[in-house]
Design a protein around this motif. Structure first.
Motif, PDB file in Angstrom:
ATOM      1  N   GLN A  15      -5.579  59.545 -41.962  1.00 35.90           N
ATOM      2  CA  GLN A  15      -5.672  58.195 -42.516  1.00 35.90           C
ATOM      3  C   GLN A  15      -6.135  57.187 -41.463  1.00 35.90           C
ATOM      4  OE1 GLN A  15      -5.445  57.422 -45.768  1.00 35.90           O
ATOM      5  NE2 GLN A  15      -5.329  59.642 -45.953  1.00 35.90           N
ATOM      6  N   LEU A  16      -5.619  57.305 -40.243  1.00 32.72           N
ATOM      7  CA  LEU A  16      -6.050  56.395 -39.181  1.00 32.72           C
ATOM      8  C   LEU A  16      -7.495  56.649 -38.773  1.00 32.72           C
ATOM      9  CD1 LEU A  16      -2.922  56.205 -36.869  1.00 32.72           C
ATOM     10  CD2 LEU A  16      -3.805  54.449 -38.393  1.00 32.72           C
ATOM     11  N   GLY A  17      -7.981  57.858 -39.012  1.00 34.93           N
ATOM     12  CA  GLY A  17      -9.381  58.172 -38.719  1.00 34.93           C
ATOM     13  C   GLY A  17     -10.350  57.388 -39.581  1.00 34.93           C
ATOM     14  N   GLN A  18      -9.870  56.812 -40.671  1.00 33.28           N
ATOM     15  CA  GLN A  18     -10.709  55.958 -41.506  1.00 33.28           C
ATOM     16  C   GLN A  18     -10.764  54.524 -40.980  1.00 33.28           C
ATOM     17  OE1 GLN A  18     -12.427  57.169 -44.156  1.00 33.28           O
ATOM     18  NE2 GLN A  18     -11.653  59.146 -43.471  1.00 33.28           N
ATOM     19  N   ILE A  19      -9.772  54.128 -40.189  1.00 31.09           N
ATOM     20  CA  ILE A  19      -9.659  52.738 -39.734  1.00 31.09           C
ATOM     21  C   ILE A  19     -10.088  52.571 -38.282  1.00 31.09           C
ATOM     22  CG2 ILE A  19      -8.015  50.852 -39.361  1.00 31.09           C
ATOM     23  CD1 ILE A  19      -6.283  52.214 -41.548  1.00 31.09           C
ATOM     24  N   THR A  20      -9.612  53.463 -37.421  1.00 26.74           N
ATOM     25  CA  THR A  20      -9.789  53.262 -35.979  1.00 26.74           C
ATOM     26  C   THR A  20     -11.223  53.351 -35.464  1.00 26.74           C
ATOM     27  OG1 THR A  20      -9.146  55.564 -35.625  1.00 26.74           O
ATOM     28  CG2 THR A  20      -7.431  53.887 -35.377  1.00 26.74           C
ATOM     29  N   PRO A  21     -12.166  54.053 -36.099  1.00 27.58           N
ATOM     30  CA  PRO A  21     -13.526  54.010 -35.552  1.00 27.58           C
ATOM     31  C   PRO A  21     -14.119  52.602 -35.531  1.00 27.58           C
ATOM     32  CG  PRO A  21     -13.328  55.888 -36.973  1.00 27.58           C
ATOM     33  CD  PRO A  21     -12.061  55.099 -37.117  1.00 27.58           C
ATOM     34  N   TYR A  22     -13.761  51.779 -36.488  1.00 28.99           N
ATOM     35  CA  TYR A  22     -14.243  50.398 -36.478  1.00 28.99           C
ATOM     36  C   TYR A  22     -13.625  49.616 -35.320  1.00 28.99           C
ATOM     37  CZ  TYR A  22     -15.884  51.639 -41.099  1.00 28.99           C
ATOM     38  OH  TYR A  22     -16.513  52.268 -42.142  1.00 28.99           O
ATOM     39  N   MET A  23     -12.358  49.896 -35.035  1.00 29.89           N
ATOM     40  CA  MET A  23     -11.714  49.263 -33.883  1.00 29.89           C
ATOM     41  C   MET A  23     -12.330  49.768 -32.578  1.00 29.89           C
ATOM     42  SD  MET A  23      -7.768  49.424 -35.264  1.00 29.89           S
ATOM     43  CE  MET A  23      -7.109  49.461 -33.645  1.00 29.89           C
ATOM     44  N   ASP A  24     -12.657  51.055 -32.526  1.00 29.10           N
ATOM     45  CA  ASP A  24     -13.294  51.619 -31.328  1.00 29.10           C
ATOM     46  C   ASP A  24     -14.612  50.930 -31.031  1.00 29.10           C
ATOM     47  OD1 ASP A  24     -11.237  53.420 -31.150  1.00 29.10           O
ATOM     48  OD2 ASP A  24     -12.393  55.143 -31.834  1.00 29.10           O
ATOM     49  N   CYS A  25     -15.392  50.723 -32.070  1.00 26.60           N
ATOM     50  CA  CYS A  25     -16.719  50.145 -31.894  1.00 26.60           C
ATOM     51  C   CYS A  25     -16.639  48.676 -31.490  1.00 26.60           C
ATOM     52  CB  CYS A  25     -17.508  50.310 -33.196  1.00 26.60           C
ATOM     53  SG  CYS A  25     -19.258  49.969 -33.009  1.00 26.60           S
ATOM     54  N   ARG A  26     -15.697  47.934 -32.078  1.00 32.03           N
ATOM     55  CA  ARG A  26     -15.580  46.501 -31.776  1.00 32.03           C
ATOM     56  C   ARG A  26     -14.969  46.248 -30.407  1.00 32.03           C
ATOM     57  NH1 ARG A  26     -11.927  44.194 -35.308  1.00 32.03           N
ATOM     58  NH2 ARG A  26     -11.819  45.995 -36.646  1.00 32.03           N
ATOM     59  N   GLN A  27     -13.963  47.024 -30.023  1.00 28.96           N
ATOM     60  CA  GLN A  27     -13.206  46.715 -28.812  1.00 28.96           C
ATOM     61  C   GLN A  27     -13.579  47.574 -27.609  1.00 28.96           C
ATOM     62  OE1 GLN A  27      -9.101  46.949 -29.897  1.00 28.96           O
ATOM     63  NE2 GLN A  27      -9.219  45.207 -31.280  1.00 28.96           N
ATOM     64  N   MET A  87     -13.850  62.906 -30.056  1.00 29.54           N
ATOM     65  CA  MET A  87     -14.414  62.722 -28.723  1.00 29.54           C
ATOM     66  C   MET A  87     -15.913  62.980 -28.705  1.00 29.54           C
ATOM     67  SD  MET A  87     -11.568  64.080 -26.045  1.00 29.54           S
ATOM     68  CE  MET A  87     -11.377  65.711 -26.715  1.00 29.54           C
ATOM     69  N   LEU A  88     -16.401  63.815 -29.622  1.00 28.75           N
ATOM     70  CA  LEU A  88     -17.816  64.166 -29.626  1.00 28.75           C
ATOM     71  C   LEU A  88     -18.686  63.187 -30.409  1.00 28.75           C
ATOM     72  CD1 LEU A  88     -17.543  68.020 -30.115  1.00 28.75           C
ATOM     73  CD2 LEU A  88     -18.109  66.795 -28.025  1.00 28.75           C
ATOM     74  N   LEU A  89     -18.129  62.582 -31.432  1.00 25.48           N
ATOM     75  CA  LEU A  89     -18.916  61.695 -32.298  1.00 25.48           C
ATOM     76  C   LEU A  89     -18.800  60.251 -31.844  1.00 25.48           C
ATOM     77  CD1 LEU A  89     -18.000  63.244 -35.733  1.00 25.48           C
ATOM     78  CD2 LEU A  89     -20.065  63.626 -34.398  1.00 25.48           C
ATOM     79  N   ASP A  90     -19.897  59.524 -31.923  1.00 27.85           N
ATOM     80  CA  ASP A  90     -19.908  58.110 -31.570  1.00 27.85           C
ATOM     81  C   ASP A  90     -19.454  57.289 -32.771  1.00 27.85           C
ATOM     82  OD1 ASP A  90     -20.338  55.707 -30.288  1.00 27.85           O
ATOM     83  OD2 ASP A  90     -22.507  55.734 -30.626  1.00 27.85           O
ATOM     84  N   PRO A  91     -18.401  56.480 -32.644  1.00 25.92           N
ATOM     85  CA  PRO A  91     -17.912  55.728 -33.792  1.00 25.92           C
ATOM     86  C   PRO A  91     -18.847  54.612 -34.236  1.00 25.92           C
ATOM     87  CG  PRO A  91     -16.690  55.101 -31.829  1.00 25.92           C
ATOM     88  CD  PRO A  91     -17.571  56.251 -31.454  1.00 25.92           C
TER      89      PRO A  91
END
Length: 94
Positions: A15-27, A87-91
């Motif tokens: 479930q967090l995998g749906q939310i955190t990539p956007y946080m990874d990209c922004r921050q 770790m392999l995919l770019d968010p």
């Protein structure tokens, strides 16, 4: 009780995998990898705790515990593969 931790950790990570990539990209901080690693460590600790507490059980109880242990290990494997994929995919490529 420890055998419940890996499936719950996998569900939370999914479930967090749906939310955190956007946080990874922004921050510019790998929140997805960090959360996945923490939940993987918690699930491994749960499996180890349940395995060490199963000594002295009857044969039928031991069989049920061992079956639960194998199912929990399958969830640990799925969680580790999910962490490797983060770790392999770019968010930011979405």
């Amino acid at each position: 009780m420890g055998l419940v931790v890996p499936p719950v950790a996998w569900a939370v990570t999914t479930q967090l995998g749906q939310i955190t990539p956007y946080m990874d990209c922004r921050q510019n901080f790998p929140w997805t990898v960090t959360l996945c690693a923490a939940l993987l460590a918690a699930s491994i600790a749960g499996v180890v705790a349940s395995r060490t507490g199963s000594a002295g059980l009857a044969r039928s109880e031991r069989f049920i515990t061992d079956a639960g242990f194998l199912i929990a290990l399958a969830f640990v494997l799925a969680l580790s593969l999910q962490g490797a994929a983060t770790m392999l995919l770019d968010p930011c490529q979405r």
